[in-house]
Design a protein around this motif. Structure first.
Motif, PDB file in Angstrom:
ATOM      1  N   ASP A  20     -11.231  27.071  18.219  1.00 20.69           N
ATOM      2  CA  ASP A  20     -12.412  26.266  18.505  1.00 20.69           C
ATOM      3  C   ASP A  20     -13.679  27.118  18.460  1.00 20.69           C
ATOM      4  O   ASP A  20     -14.688  26.741  17.859  1.00 20.69           O
ATOM      5  CB  ASP A  20     -12.291  25.601  19.881  1.00 20.69           C
ATOM      6  CG  ASP A  20     -11.153  24.594  19.948  1.00 20.69           C
ATOM      7  OD1 ASP A  20     -10.820  24.009  18.894  1.00 20.69           O
ATOM      8  OD2 ASP A  20     -10.594  24.389  21.035  1.00 20.69           O
TER       9      ASP A  20
ATOM     10  N   HIS B 261     -14.440  28.364  14.818  1.00 20.94           N
ATOM     11  CA  HIS B 261     -14.958  27.314  13.956  1.00 20.94           C
ATOM     12  C   HIS B 261     -16.457  27.113  14.172  1.00 20.94           C
ATOM     13  O   HIS B 261     -17.230  27.033  13.209  1.00 20.94           O
ATOM     14  CB  HIS B 261     -14.205  26.014  14.222  1.00 20.94           C
ATOM     15  CG  HIS B 261     -14.768  24.827  13.500  1.00 20.94           C
ATOM     16  ND1 HIS B 261     -14.637  24.654  12.142  1.00 20.94           N
ATOM     17  CD2 HIS B 261     -15.494  23.764  13.959  1.00 20.94           C
ATOM     18  CE1 HIS B 261     -15.244  23.538  11.786  1.00 20.94           C
ATOM     19  NE2 HIS B 261     -15.765  22.980  12.861  1.00 20.94           N
ATOM     20  N   VAL B 262     -16.878  27.050  15.430  1.00 22.49           N
ATOM     21  CA  VAL B 262     -18.283  26.776  15.728  1.00 22.49           C
ATOM     22  C   VAL B 262     -19.154  27.992  15.449  1.00 22.49           C
ATOM     23  O   VAL B 262     -20.194  27.897  14.789  1.00 22.49           O
ATOM     24  CB  VAL B 262     -18.440  26.313  17.188  1.00 22.49           C
ATOM     25  CG1 VAL B 262     -19.911  26.128  17.539  1.00 22.49           C
ATOM     26  CG2 VAL B 262     -17.673  25.010  17.420  1.00 22.49           C
TER      27      VAL B 262
ATOM     28  N   HIS C 153     -20.523  29.161  11.957  1.00 19.16           N
ATOM     29  CA  HIS C 153     -21.639  28.467  11.321  1.00 19.16           C
ATOM     30  C   HIS C 153     -22.990  28.877  11.901  1.00 19.16           C
ATOM     31  O   HIS C 153     -24.021  28.326  11.508  1.00 19.16           O
ATOM     32  CB  HIS C 153     -21.466  26.943  11.476  1.00 19.16           C
ATOM     33  CG  HIS C 153     -20.293  26.388  10.727  1.00 19.16           C
ATOM     34  ND1 HIS C 153     -19.028  26.333  11.257  1.00 19.16           N
ATOM     35  CD2 HIS C 153     -20.191  25.883   9.472  1.00 19.16           C
ATOM     36  CE1 HIS C 153     -18.202  25.810  10.373  1.00 19.16           C
ATOM     37  NE2 HIS C 153     -18.880  25.522   9.281  1.00 19.16           N
TER      38      HIS C 153
ATOM     39  N   ASN D 211     -18.940  21.274  28.369  1.00 16.95           N
ATOM     40  CA  ASN D 211     -18.784  21.718  26.982  1.00 16.95           C
ATOM     41  C   ASN D 211     -18.820  23.239  26.832  1.00 16.95           C
ATOM     42  O   ASN D 211     -18.911  23.758  25.716  1.00 16.95           O
ATOM     43  CB  ASN D 211     -19.849  21.093  26.071  1.00 16.95           C
ATOM     44  CG  ASN D 211     -19.769  19.588  26.046  1.00 16.95           C
ATOM     45  OD1 ASN D 211     -18.684  19.016  26.036  1.00 16.95           O
ATOM     46  ND2 ASN D 211     -20.920  18.917  26.055  1.00 16.95           N
TER      47      ASN D 211
ATOM     48  N   ALA E 249     -13.604  22.424  19.917  1.00 14.96           N
ATOM     49  CA  ALA E 249     -14.655  22.695  18.934  1.00 14.96           C
ATOM     50  C   ALA E 249     -15.708  21.606  18.953  1.00 14.96           C
ATOM     51  O   ALA E 249     -16.913  21.886  18.844  1.00 14.96           O
ATOM     52  CB  ALA E 249     -14.044  22.821  17.539  1.00 14.96           C
ATOM     53  N   ARG E 250     -15.288  20.363  19.109  1.00 14.84           N
ATOM     54  CA  ARG E 250     -16.254  19.267  19.162  1.00 14.84           C
ATOM     55  C   ARG E 250     -17.123  19.375  20.415  1.00 14.84           C
ATOM     56  O   ARG E 250     -18.327  19.098  20.376  1.00 14.84           O
ATOM     57  CB  ARG E 250     -15.530  17.920  19.097  1.00 14.84           C
ATOM     58  CG  ARG E 250     -15.042  17.581  17.690  1.00 14.84           C
ATOM     59  CD  ARG E 250     -14.426  16.195  17.629  1.00 14.84           C
ATOM     60  NE  ARG E 250     -13.026  16.228  17.998  1.00 14.84           N
ATOM     61  CZ  ARG E 250     -12.042  16.539  17.154  1.00 14.84           C
ATOM     62  NH1 ARG E 250     -12.317  16.854  15.906  1.00 14.84           N
ATOM     63  NH2 ARG E 250     -10.782  16.535  17.558  1.00 14.84           N
TER      64      ARG E 250
ATOM     65  N   GLU F 270     -19.555  22.257  19.784  1.00 15.12           N
ATOM     66  CA  GLU F 270     -20.590  21.832  18.839  1.00 15.12           C
ATOM     67  C   GLU F 270     -21.687  21.053  19.561  1.00 15.12           C
ATOM     68  O   GLU F 270     -22.884  21.232  19.287  1.00 15.12           O
ATOM     69  CB  GLU F 270     -19.967  20.961  17.742  1.00 15.12           C
ATOM     70  CG  GLU F 270     -19.166  21.744  16.718  1.00 15.12           C
ATOM     71  CD  GLU F 270     -18.425  20.824  15.759  1.00 15.12           C
ATOM     72  OE1 GLU F 270     -18.439  19.590  15.994  1.00 15.12           O
ATOM     73  OE2 GLU F 270     -17.832  21.327  14.795  1.00 15.12           O
ATOM     74  N   THR F 271     -21.279  20.193  20.480  1.00  9.91           N
ATOM     75  CA  THR F 271     -22.255  19.428  21.255  1.00  9.91           C
ATOM     76  C   THR F 271     -23.138  20.351  22.083  1.00  9.91           C
ATOM     77  O   THR F 271     -24.369  20.188  22.143  1.00  9.91           O
ATOM     78  CB  THR F 271     -21.535  18.429  22.179  1.00  9.91           C
ATOM     79  OG1 THR F 271     -20.738  17.534  21.382  1.00  9.91           O
ATOM     80  CG2 THR F 271     -22.529  17.626  23.003  1.00  9.91           C
TER      81      THR F 271
ATOM     82  N   VAL G 100     -23.777  23.647  21.598  1.00 16.04           N
ATOM     83  CA  VAL G 100     -24.619  24.489  20.748  1.00 16.04           C
ATOM     84  C   VAL G 100     -25.755  23.666  20.140  1.00 16.04           C
ATOM     85  O   VAL G 100     -26.895  24.141  20.056  1.00 16.04           O
ATOM     86  CB  VAL G 100     -23.773  25.163  19.652  1.00 16.04           C
ATOM     87  CG1 VAL G 100     -24.656  25.841  18.615  1.00 16.04           C
ATOM     88  CG2 VAL G 100     -22.829  26.186  20.281  1.00 16.04           C
ATOM     89  N   ALA G 101     -25.472  22.443  19.732  1.00 16.47           N
ATOM     90  CA  ALA G 101     -26.528  21.583  19.176  1.00 16.47           C
ATOM     91  C   ALA G 101     -27.623  21.348  20.201  1.00 16.47           C
ATOM     92  O   ALA G 101     -28.816  21.337  19.870  1.00 16.47           O
ATOM     93  CB  ALA G 101     -25.929  20.255  18.714  1.00 16.47           C
TER      94      ALA G 101
END
Length: 388
Positions: A154, A157-158, A161, A305, A366-367, A370-371, A373-374
């Protein structure tokens, strides 16, 4: 230095400093229970993010530093051939193959709680990792009371990027009560000059707030970029050394040294992300230590998260819940990743069979990350919260 082998993760991102402990007598073996792994945040194989830019099978990144004295946790590692039994920390299981991605500094550094030797210990780890020459992108420090809330895949993956110059560090220039209780008092850490451990002590003289640089404070847990770590070690404009000399008389210097260097360096002050990537609960106002997390905090941990949480008590049942619900980890097994291609049937360890170590299988963690980090990199949170 003792070299230990661990699980395969060459996927380009992290090196991790995990302070652990060894018995004072390093020649004495402390066998680990064969069938009852310790239920505690000391199960460190889950949080070892051992990664490289170069996609190959030689990882030499992790550097646990050891001080004080408790039994080693139940590590699923095996000794390399060059490590003699006399120097080994204990009888370690040998189920996992060798990957050469764990470094252990056998000679413990003397570290004084709340003293500047804590920062010196971290800088020592960074210097050794840079000397080893392995390629890595982020340096993450964790304590033995931290625990992951998502898998290595997880995180990989994040972070794969993200720009490699980002520094995840909780920080503020509003030092508040720390001005009178931390910045102005002058403390001495005997660990800098004695070979026997003792507590810090205060001298009667006080000092003024610095004017040559601005003080910042925040969490002692962070994920720092390799360029910034390189700057802290080399200090080509002398700022890291100047600030280090100042913090050598500062109580709880890990909560200010890296923050102050980062936000006073023109080259790096715009690379900060104001987060320590942890779920932590505090009193208001905060006390010296955060609350211990339990099953009652499970929902809030997940909803944060965050990839890590702290602090946990040893043997707390919440750790087993995290293993089962978030990490998909069986008892006595490592957290499975894309490289684990064995069977899950009848309680079998899927990581007993190793496939392509370059395969990543991100999941729900990972989802969630992603939330987070966004949100951290959003227009509202990123630039407006840098070094303020």
């Amino acid at each position: 230095m003792v070299l230990l082998d661990f699980l395969p993760y060459p996927h380009h991102l992290f090196t991790l400093l995990l302070p652990l402990t060894l018995p004072h007598n390093r020649t004495q073996h402390h066998p680990l229970p064969p069938s009852h792994p310790t239920r505690s945040p000391y199960r460190i194989w889950i949080i070892l993010l051992l990664l490289r830019r170069v996609q190959d099978q030689t990882q030499t990144h992790l550097l646990p530093l050891f001080s004080a004295s408790i039994r080693l946790p139940d590590l699923r590692i095996r000794r390399r051939r060059e490590v003699s039994p006399a120097n080994s920390p204990g009888s370690l299981p040998s189920e996992q193959p060798r990957f050469g991605n764990v470094h252990v500094i056998e000679k413990a550094n003397l570290v004084t709680y709340r003293g500047p030797t804590m920062v010196a210990n971290t800088l020592h780890a960074a210097a050794v990792l840079l000397r080893e020459g392995a390629e890595w992108d982020w340096f993450i420090n964790l304590s033995a009371t931290d625990y992951p809330l998502m898998s290595q895949d997880d995180l990989l993956h994040v972070f794969s990027h993200l720009p490699r110059d980002l520094n995840f560090i909780d920080h503020t220039s509003n030092i508040g009560w720390k001005a009178s209780q931390r910045a102005k008092p002058v403390i001495i850490d005997p660990g800098l000059y004695l070979n026997k451990k003792s507590d810090v002590f205060w001298i009667t003289q006080r000092r003024s707030i610095p004017t040559a640089f601005k003080l910042f404070t925040g969490s002692a847990w962070m994920a720092l970029s390799r360029p910034f770590i390189d700057y802290c070690i080399w200090g080509w404009d002398n700022l890291p050394r100047t600030v280090l000399m100042y913090y050598s008389n500062f109580l709880s210097s890990p909560e200010g040294y890296f923050h102050t260097v980062l936000c006073n360096a023109e080259e790096f002050k715009n690379t900060t992300v104001n987060s320590d990537l942890h779920f932590i609960t505090w009193d208001n106002p905060p006390k010296q230590h955060p609350h211990h997390l339990t099953l009652a905090d499970m929902d809030r941990m997940v909803n944060s998260n965050a990839p890590f949480a702290r602090k946990f008590r040893r043997e707390d049942p919440v750790l087993d819940t995290i293993d089962e619900e978030l990490l998909n980890r069986g008892s006595g097994m490592p957290t499975p990743g894309g490289w684990c291609i064995g069977s899950h049937e009848n309680g079998t360890d899927p990581c007993a069979v190793i496939g392509d170590i370059n395969v990543i299988r991100p999941g729900q963690g990972a989802r969630r990350l992603e939330t987070l980090v966004a949100s951290l990199l959003s227009t509202e949170n990123f630039r407006p919260k840098q070094c303020k």
